[in-house]
Design an enzyme around this catalytic site. Sequence first.
Site, PDB file in Angstrom:
ATOM      1  N   ARG A 117       0.810  -1.231   0.000  1.00 17.63           N
ATOM      2  CA  ARG A 117       0.000   0.000   0.000  1.00 17.63           C
ATOM      3  C   ARG A 117       0.843   1.281   0.000  1.00 17.63           C
ATOM      4  O   ARG A 117       0.418   2.326   0.469  1.00 17.63           O
ATOM      5  CB  ARG A 117      -0.981   0.027   1.173  1.00 17.63           C
ATOM      6  CG  ARG A 117      -1.982  -1.092   1.125  1.00 17.63           C
ATOM      7  CD  ARG A 117      -3.213  -0.761   1.934  1.00 17.63           C
ATOM      8  NE  ARG A 117      -4.185  -1.806   1.788  1.00 17.63           N
ATOM      9  CZ  ARG A 117      -4.262  -2.867   2.590  1.00 17.63           C
ATOM     10  NH1 ARG A 117      -3.422  -2.990   3.588  1.00 17.63           N
ATOM     11  NH2 ARG A 117      -5.172  -3.787   2.386  1.00 17.63           N
ATOM     12  N   LYS A 139       2.853  11.547 -11.262  1.00 14.92           N
ATOM     13  CA  LYS A 139       2.034  10.660 -12.100  1.00 14.92           C
ATOM     14  C   LYS A 139       2.818   9.386 -12.350  1.00 14.92           C
ATOM     15  O   LYS A 139       3.943   9.427 -12.869  1.00 14.92           O
ATOM     16  CB  LYS A 139       1.738  11.328 -13.450  1.00 14.92           C
ATOM     17  CG  LYS A 139       0.579  12.294 -13.425  1.00 14.92           C
ATOM     18  CD  LYS A 139       0.226  12.700 -14.844  1.00 14.92           C
ATOM     19  CE  LYS A 139      -0.911  13.695 -14.868  1.00 14.92           C
ATOM     20  NZ  LYS A 139      -1.182  14.183 -16.226  1.00 14.92           N
ATOM     21  N   GLU A 181       9.315  19.175 -24.819  1.00 16.43           N
ATOM     22  CA  GLU A 181       8.606  19.539 -23.577  1.00 16.43           C
ATOM     23  C   GLU A 181       9.162  20.850 -23.006  1.00 16.43           C
ATOM     24  O   GLU A 181       8.433  21.651 -22.437  1.00 16.43           O
ATOM     25  CB  GLU A 181       8.703  18.429 -22.527  1.00 16.43           C
ATOM     26  CG  GLU A 181       7.953  17.142 -22.882  1.00 16.43           C
ATOM     27  CD  GLU A 181       6.422  17.229 -22.740  1.00 16.43           C
ATOM     28  OE1 GLU A 181       5.907  18.219 -22.189  1.00 16.43           O
ATOM     29  OE2 GLU A 181       5.744  16.294 -23.216  1.00 16.43           O
ATOM     30  N   LYS A 230       7.010  23.482 -13.545  1.00 19.06           N
ATOM     31  CA  LYS A 230       6.163  22.306 -13.286  1.00 19.06           C
ATOM     32  C   LYS A 230       5.734  22.270 -11.815  1.00 19.06           C
ATOM     33  O   LYS A 230       4.580  21.975 -11.500  1.00 19.06           O
ATOM     34  CB  LYS A 230       6.884  21.012 -13.679  1.00 19.06           C
ATOM     35  CG  LYS A 230       6.023  19.794 -13.396  1.00 19.06           C
ATOM     36  CD  LYS A 230       5.925  18.788 -14.476  1.00 19.06           C
ATOM     37  CE  LYS A 230       4.819  17.781 -14.162  1.00 19.06           C
ATOM     38  NZ  LYS A 230       4.928  16.543 -14.893  1.00 19.06           N
ATOM     39  N   GLU A 240      -4.746  17.142 -11.288  1.00 21.34           N
ATOM     40  CA  GLU A 240      -5.236  17.550 -12.617  1.00 21.34           C
ATOM     41  C   GLU A 240      -6.741  17.774 -12.666  1.00 21.34           C
ATOM     42  O   GLU A 240      -7.441  17.206 -13.504  1.00 21.34           O
ATOM     43  CB  GLU A 240      -4.813  16.518 -13.683  1.00 21.34           C
ATOM     44  CG  GLU A 240      -4.842  17.089 -15.089  1.00 21.34           C
ATOM     45  CD  GLU A 240      -4.192  16.192 -16.142  1.00 21.34           C
ATOM     46  OE1 GLU A 240      -3.271  15.437 -15.812  1.00 21.34           O
ATOM     47  OE2 GLU A 240      -4.627  16.280 -17.296  1.00 21.34           O
ATOM     48  N   ARG A 244      -3.515  21.980 -13.990  1.00 20.08           N
ATOM     49  CA  ARG A 244      -2.510  21.032 -14.499  1.00 20.08           C
ATOM     50  C   ARG A 244      -2.745  20.641 -15.958  1.00 20.08           C
ATOM     51  O   ARG A 244      -1.836  20.208 -16.652  1.00 20.08           O
ATOM     52  CB  ARG A 244      -2.474  19.789 -13.586  1.00 20.08           C
ATOM     53  CG  ARG A 244      -1.289  18.883 -13.892  1.00 20.08           C
ATOM     54  CD  ARG A 244      -1.033  17.853 -12.809  1.00 20.08           C
ATOM     55  NE  ARG A 244       0.063  16.994 -13.184  1.00 20.08           N
ATOM     56  CZ  ARG A 244       0.724  16.219 -12.357  1.00 20.08           C
ATOM     57  NH1 ARG A 244       0.411  16.184 -11.082  1.00 20.08           N
ATOM     58  NH2 ARG A 244       1.710  15.456 -12.779  1.00 20.08           N
ATOM     59  N   ASN A 248      -0.729  19.827 -20.849  1.00 21.73           N
ATOM     60  CA  ASN A 248      -1.060  19.033 -22.045  1.00 21.73           C
ATOM     61  C   ASN A 248      -1.064  19.873 -23.314  1.00 21.73           C
ATOM     62  O   ASN A 248      -1.588  19.436 -24.343  1.00 21.73           O
ATOM     63  CB  ASN A 248      -2.428  18.362 -21.874  1.00 21.73           C
ATOM     64  CG  ASN A 248      -2.387  17.342 -20.768  1.00 21.73           C
ATOM     65  OD1 ASN A 248      -1.386  16.638 -20.617  1.00 21.73           O
ATOM     66  ND2 ASN A 248      -3.434  17.273 -19.969  1.00 21.73           N
ATOM     67  N   HIS A 251      -0.595  18.266 -26.652  1.00 20.22           N
ATOM     68  CA  HIS A 251      -0.735  16.824 -26.441  1.00 20.22           C
ATOM     69  C   HIS A 251      -2.002  16.229 -27.055  1.00 20.22           C
ATOM     70  O   HIS A 251      -2.035  15.029 -27.330  1.00 20.22           O
ATOM     71  CB  HIS A 251      -0.663  16.493 -24.951  1.00 20.22           C
ATOM     72  CG  HIS A 251       0.746  16.556 -24.399  1.00 20.22           C
ATOM     73  ND1 HIS A 251       1.525  17.682 -24.498  1.00 20.22           N
ATOM     74  CD2 HIS A 251       1.510  15.628 -23.756  1.00 20.22           C
ATOM     75  CE1 HIS A 251       2.708  17.455 -23.941  1.00 20.22           C
ATOM     76  NE2 HIS A 251       2.726  16.218 -23.480  1.00 20.22           N
ATOM     77  N   HIS A 255      -0.972  13.256 -29.078  1.00 27.23           N
ATOM     78  CA  HIS A 255      -1.327  11.880 -28.708  1.00 27.23           C
ATOM     79  C   HIS A 255      -1.992  11.162 -29.879  1.00 27.23           C
ATOM     80  O   HIS A 255      -1.777   9.957 -30.075  1.00 27.23           O
ATOM     81  CB  HIS A 255      -2.285  11.872 -27.509  1.00 27.23           C
ATOM     82  CG  HIS A 255      -1.585  12.097 -26.205  1.00 27.23           C
ATOM     83  ND1 HIS A 255      -2.230  12.555 -25.076  1.00 27.23           N
ATOM     84  CD2 HIS A 255      -0.291  11.933 -25.840  1.00 27.23           C
ATOM     85  CE1 HIS A 255      -1.358  12.666 -24.087  1.00 27.23           C
ATOM     86  NE2 HIS A 255      -0.181  12.299 -24.529  1.00 27.23           N
ATOM     87  N   HIS A 268       7.648  10.784 -28.620  1.00 23.73           N
ATOM     88  CA  HIS A 268       6.629  11.614 -27.964  1.00 23.73           C
ATOM     89  C   HIS A 268       6.859  13.093 -28.315  1.00 23.73           C
ATOM     90  O   HIS A 268       5.946  13.807 -28.725  1.00 23.73           O
ATOM     91  CB  HIS A 268       6.708  11.389 -26.453  1.00 23.73           C
ATOM     92  CG  HIS A 268       5.750  12.217 -25.666  1.00 23.73           C
ATOM     93  ND1 HIS A 268       4.393  12.063 -25.750  1.00 23.73           N
ATOM     94  CD2 HIS A 268       5.966  13.238 -24.781  1.00 23.73           C
ATOM     95  CE1 HIS A 268       3.802  12.939 -24.949  1.00 23.73           C
ATOM     96  NE2 HIS A 268       4.730  13.664 -24.353  1.00 23.73           N
TER      97      HIS A 268
END
Length: 360
Positions: A117, A139, A181, A230, A240, A244, A248, A251, A255, A268
């Site tokens: 956990r 993340k 980025e 960031k 998010e 946040r 993106n 993106h 994506h 990417h």
Amino acid sequence: MVNLSVNINSENTSYPIFIENEEIQQTFNEIKLLLEKRNYLAVVSEKVEKLYGKILNIPREHKFVLKDGEKEKNFKNYKKITDCALKMKLTRRDAIIAIGGGVVGDLAGFVASTYMRGIDFIQVPTTLLACVDSSVGGKVAIDTDFGKNLVGAFYQPKAVFINPKFLKSLDDRQFKTGMAEVVKYSFIEKSCKCEEELNLTNFLSEKYEKILIRDEKTLLKLIEICVKLKISVVEKDEKESGLRRILNFGHTYGHAIEKITKYKKFTHGEAIVEGMKFAFNLAVKKNLIDKNYKFLADDVMKKFNFVVLPQFSLDKMIELMCADKKATSQNIVFILPTDYSAVEAFEINPKELEGILQFK
Ligand code: GLY
């Protein structure tokens, strides 16, 4: 050495991010000092192991070497690493250390978030992309047959150690994927609401030659600026639910490019650069910005010689963008420029999007 701190309001805690240009062995010694006498499992990228294994000198019994590539971020490796930790009898007091790029960080972090956990997790990002993005903000995830990062968690590390010396050995494509980025931060800087004025756009214009030859001092400053931006965003919106989303930028379309090319053809960053160009184009068509800003943005991107991607069928791209996990039930969510270095989120109906893009 630069020592930054990320405040996690939901947990009333913070964690440090050390950005240091010391010998790589020194970085690892500092991690061991932080761990004191606790047990640990280091998940190391195969490439890093080949290049820096001797210098890092991590005992075999403490090491899990992970093959490189996005396809390794899967359930099978999640189980293998968990089993390895169980065999080692790691307890909740111990730690998992990720040494590698985003794949290693995401996968090892996800194991750490679920092992007993939750066990302490330390990030040592070794690619530019991981230094400026995935190692900061908590993340963690694995990919599934249904899509990327669909099983994961928000799980903040206990510390992040960034050493630009690792970046010397990145191939040009990998370095540029990180630069995509970096450039993204310059287009969203004001919206990051950082108290300090960092002026990344100027930094990029003035220092691009030094960045491209990977001058260590310049990279150290560059990473510091991006990490500060960031931090500013994730401190305000850890999970998010609002701000946040600006990370993106580029993106949504990016994506879709990655999906249409099955994550194989382009990195990417290459896809994100194209996504940012798409966003600038869309913003001009929606009269959100003037053309001069778009030309200026093009100039910034040109400085880094990103590859130019082919055109994709708009119908297919719209279909893929509608299927994105960030899309709402009817609309596609785009982060679009609204002013110099500022962006906002827009929900656009696919039909409306088609209309805007066809309008010359
Ligand atoms: N990579 C985007 C984020 O961390 O939210």
